[in-house]
Write a protein that holds these residues in place. Structure first.
Motif: not given
Length: 842
Positions: A715, A718, A752, A755, A757, A826, A830
């Protein structure tokens, strides 16, 4: 070489069955003996789709290495060398891995078509370039894979693969679209019912537009000039009278019966003064039209019938609905045909429905006739022509009877004709008729006959008296008609002012609505309320329509306000009513400002209540840990009891736990006060969500053993303050542990989306009703007064999330419970590189 043919299966979203439909068509091609190969097909692990690949020749994919990872793409050269009759190429909007011959898969397809190979492919509506911004506003997802509309338009066949949103969500929940670990996130975000409904409508409308283009192209190629009424548009003419509701509903029923019909309502406002329509009634009818799925329009025109038909032709309307005339027979005879009759006569190919109603044949509704010109030129012309015909006919009747009748009787009959003409056309036609009648009586009935010479003095006096009486009668009739018009206008003005006064007493109109009412009532193109600045200049407070720098209408309201309007000059009679509207507009502005001040006072009162609640809660919750710590420390310091080592450790643990509670409480109170004051310090940085989740769970101590953490790998980071984000997650997990049963521990997971999280804390406890979701974020509120603490945890968590440009929202957990969704931006886009980049959730 003939160009290959392209067939596209278009869907509203992933999972509707586009690939399945493409493979089914390929299977039918195989059954017909056609040479079919699979260039590339993405099954996404769907068993039913993968089963349809049986029997196809699949061209092996080409392997490419990008940034140290291996990816597979369609081997374009291999397909071209194989030269099948038909190639199946999935996901037309797919972006090829760098190093491929073309950047986009649709460019690969173009090369296949140029080589004479037929292609069947798939695409989702969200990938069309023209709809990209619309899709982003609806779903919140930025589409990285986009395809020019023209590429899709050039397809020989576009087939819509449709499915209801409910059916697609059921497929999703059953695991027929995405793996189980992605179902919750998909249903909660991209595949929300509202998103799917909007995407479905966009897909249907886009395909319908292409069908209409194909129809127009066919008509052009075959030189078809006559109209084909493939789309019904029904225009409903509204006068603002009480019959409008009946007309609107009748038009809506007609539109519903024809299937796909469009309902348009239009009201024509006269440009010669105040409109006779009730603004309140028009506003209600506008709302009714919108509730029935139609559109409301207002146009300005002196001739309602012509203006309505011009609007209908401009909108390519096929049917017009108007009400039966409210005029009586006598009014129709004297003033000519009504609007509905003229619409029927001048409509041409447009069908006209005349709807009867309870007001038909009876003049209703207020009317404000113009003060300046009396009767219209057309009516005076009709009266003049009627006067000539009437006088000639009367003369033809009297000539054979001039023996039995004397000159006095003949002149009285001429006088009756002049009065009738005065009633029909006013003073000027009547004066003309009086002069013509005098000449006819002199020529045909006064000796010597057939000349304009008069021998006898009595005849001269008689003709002079006749002319004078005719003129006086004409003037009397004209003045009576003018007084009638003035009385009607005064009554209508009084009615308008009464409605305005009533709205003031009821508080019906805000300033924007009032300015709209002024613009429509006085047929202006724009209206604005301006206020004087401290330096003597004027600035616009609120406006509607377009108001130029030099407007035609200016109404001063006291020393501070000025109402201006553009579009036409108003007569003095209209200005009297406009003055009342201007005063009301200024009062509405002042009333709105007072309401804002009252709202500020209400906010201060709410702050006072919050402060009271804080003192009450702190007075209780500060006392408890302080009392526990004080008791433990006092016991340890006492010399009257000999404590064992185990007892001393227990007392120290109690004091330590109480002081920790006190420390957390003070931290929460300080952070809440900083949030409310807007001075909370936030230091955003790239932070891994797995680090946030692990540290937050570890901070719970022994409770961490009852939490299931599943954070996917790869992932993106953030953008968040690590300390604040950890506190948010710790609060959420702590609440989840309190309310989750022992056999079903809370789950912490992340995903995700575009864009953003999303970190989700899922519990399977009793849950919270959706109606109470707002309350759980209220400071010092413990839902149902359960548990301990001052009730700051969730309120503080939401405040911290928003301070980091994130969100915190609750959702229902499938099967029961509550899911808290903590969303953060993010650091990087993403999307994770993978074999299916056209999937909006990959």
């Amino acid at each position: 070489m003939a160009r290959g043919r392209l067939r596209i299966y278009l869907g509203m979203a992933p999972g509707v069955g586009k690939t399945y439909a493409m493979l089914s068509e390929g299977q039918r091609g195989l059954a017909r003996g056609k040479d079919v190969v699979v260039g590339v097909v993405e099954t996404h692990g769907r068993a039913a789709t993968a089963k349809l690949l049986d029997g196809f020749e699949v061209v092996p994919r080409r392997t490419l290495v990008y940034r140290g990872a291996e990816f597979t793409e369609m081997d374009l050269d291999a397909v071209l060398a194989r030269r099948p009759q038909l190639a199946l190429v999935d996901e037309l909007a797919h972006s090829n891995v760098p190093g491929s011959r073309h950047a986009k898969r649709w460019e690969d397809v173009e090369e296949l078509l140029a080589a004479g190979i037929d292609v069947i492919t798939t695409v989702n509506i969200q990938h069309l370039e023209s709809l990209n911004d619309v899709i982003e506003r609806i779903t919140g997802v930025v589409q990285q894979e986009r395809i020019p509309d023209e590429v899709v338009r050039r397809a020989e066949a576009i087939e819509l693969v449709d499915m209801s949103p409910e059916a697609l969500r059921r497929r999703m929940a059953h695991g027929n679209v995405y793996p189980s670990d992605r179902i919750d996130a998909a249903l909660a975000h991209y595949f929300r019912p509202g998103n799917l409904i909007a995407l479905r409508e966009l897909a249907l409308l886009w395909v319908a537009g292409r069908v209409d283009e194909a129809l127009q192209r066919y008509r052009h190629e075959h030189s078809i000039d006559t109209p084909w009424e493939t789309t019904e548009r029904i225009v409903v003419g509204l006068t603002g009278g009480p019959e409008g509701d009946t007309l609107i509903r009748r038009g809506a029923r007609i539109a519903a019966r024809v299937g796909g019909g469009e309902l348009l309502a239009v009201h024509v406002t006269r440009s010669d003064g105040l409109s006779g329509a009730s603004p309140k009634q028009l506003a209600r009818q506008r709302l009714l039209v919108e509730q029935l799925g139609g559109g409301f329009h207002q146009v300005v025109g002196d001739d309602p019938a012509t203006a309505m038909l011009d609007f209908a032709r401009a909108e390519n309307a096929t049917q017009v609905v108007v009400g039966a005339s409210r005029r009586g027979r006598l009014t129709t005879f004297l003033t000519g045909e009504g609007v509905s009759a003229r619409v029927v006569r001048e409509s041409g190919p447009i069908d006209v429905h005349i709807v009867t109603h309870e007001k038909a044949g009876r003049r209703g509704g207020p009317a404000l006739p113009a003060m300046s010109g009396g009767l219209t030129v057309a009516r005076q012309l009709r009266a003049s022509i009627a006067g000539v015909v009437l006088l000639v006919a009367l003369t033809a009747v009297l000539v054979p009877l001039k023996g039995p009748l004397n000159l006095t009787t003949e002149l009285l009959l001429y006088l009756v004709a002049v009065v009738a003409i005065a009633l029909m056309g006013g003073m000027w036609p009547a004066l003309g008729a009086a002069v013509v009648g005098t000449l006819l009586a002199n020529f045909f009935f006064t000796p010597p006959l057939h000349t304009l010479t008069i021998n006898e003095r009595n005849n001269i006096i008689a003709l002079g008296v006749f002319l004078a009486v005719a003129v006086m009668v004409s003037l009397a009739v004209h003045r009576a008609a003018e007084r009638t018009r003035r009385a009607a206008r005064a009554a209508a003005e009084a009615q308008t002012l009464a409605r305005l006064a009533g709205s003031v007493l009821r508080g019906d109109h805000g300033l924007p609505a009032l300015l709209d009412q002024i613009r429509e009532t006085f047929a202006l193109s724009g209206v604005a309320l301006t206020e004087r600045d401290a330096d003597g200049g004027w600035h616009t407070v609120r406006s509607t329509g377009e108001v130029p720098d030099n407007p035609e209408v200016r109404v001063q309201v006291g020393e501070r306000f000025l109402l201006v309007g553009a579009g036409r000059l108003l007569p003095a009679s209209d200005r009297r009513v406009l003055d009342a509207f201007a005063v009301h507009a200024a009062a509405a502005l002042e009333r709105g400002r007072l309401a804002e001040r009252a709202a500020e006072a209400t906010g201060l009162a709410a702050t006072d209540r919050l402060r009271t609640a804080l003192l009450r809660a702190v007075g209780h919750d500060l006392r408890s840990p302080l009392a526990s710590a004080k008791a433990a420390v006092s016991s340890l310091r006492g010399h009257d009891v000999a404590w064992s080592e185990e007892e001393r450790d227990e007392l120290l643990a109690t004091a330590d736990e109480s002081l920790d509670r006190l420390h957390r409480l003070v931290d929460n109170l300080l952070d809440m006060s900083r949030l409310q004051a807007g001075v909370l310090s936030v230091a955003p940085a790239a932070t891994g969500v797995d680090e946030i989740a692990v540290r937050a769970v570890d901070s719970l101590g022994p409770l961490a053993a009852h939490v299931d953490v599943r954070i996917p790998d790869a992932l993106p980071a953030a953008l968040a303050d690590p300390v604040l984000a950890e506190r948010v997650v710790a609060n959420l997990v702590g609440n989840a542990v309190k309310h989750s049963p022992r056999d079903r521990p809370p789950l912490v997971t992340a995903s995700c989306l575009g864009e953003a999280l999303q970190l989700r804390v899922v519990d399977h406890g009793p849950g919270v009703p959706p109606a109470e979701w707002d309350r759980i974020f209220t400071p010092f509120q413990r839902l149902g007064d359960r548990g301990t603490g001052v009730g700051l945890g969730l309120a503080l968590s939401r405040g911290l999330a928003e301070a980091m440009d994130g969100t915190l929202v609750p959702e229902e957990t499938p099967g029961g419970g509550l899911t808290m969704v903590f969303t953060l931006p993010a650091v990087a886009p993403g999307r994770v590189p993978g074999p299916y980049p056209s999937d909006p959730l990959s």
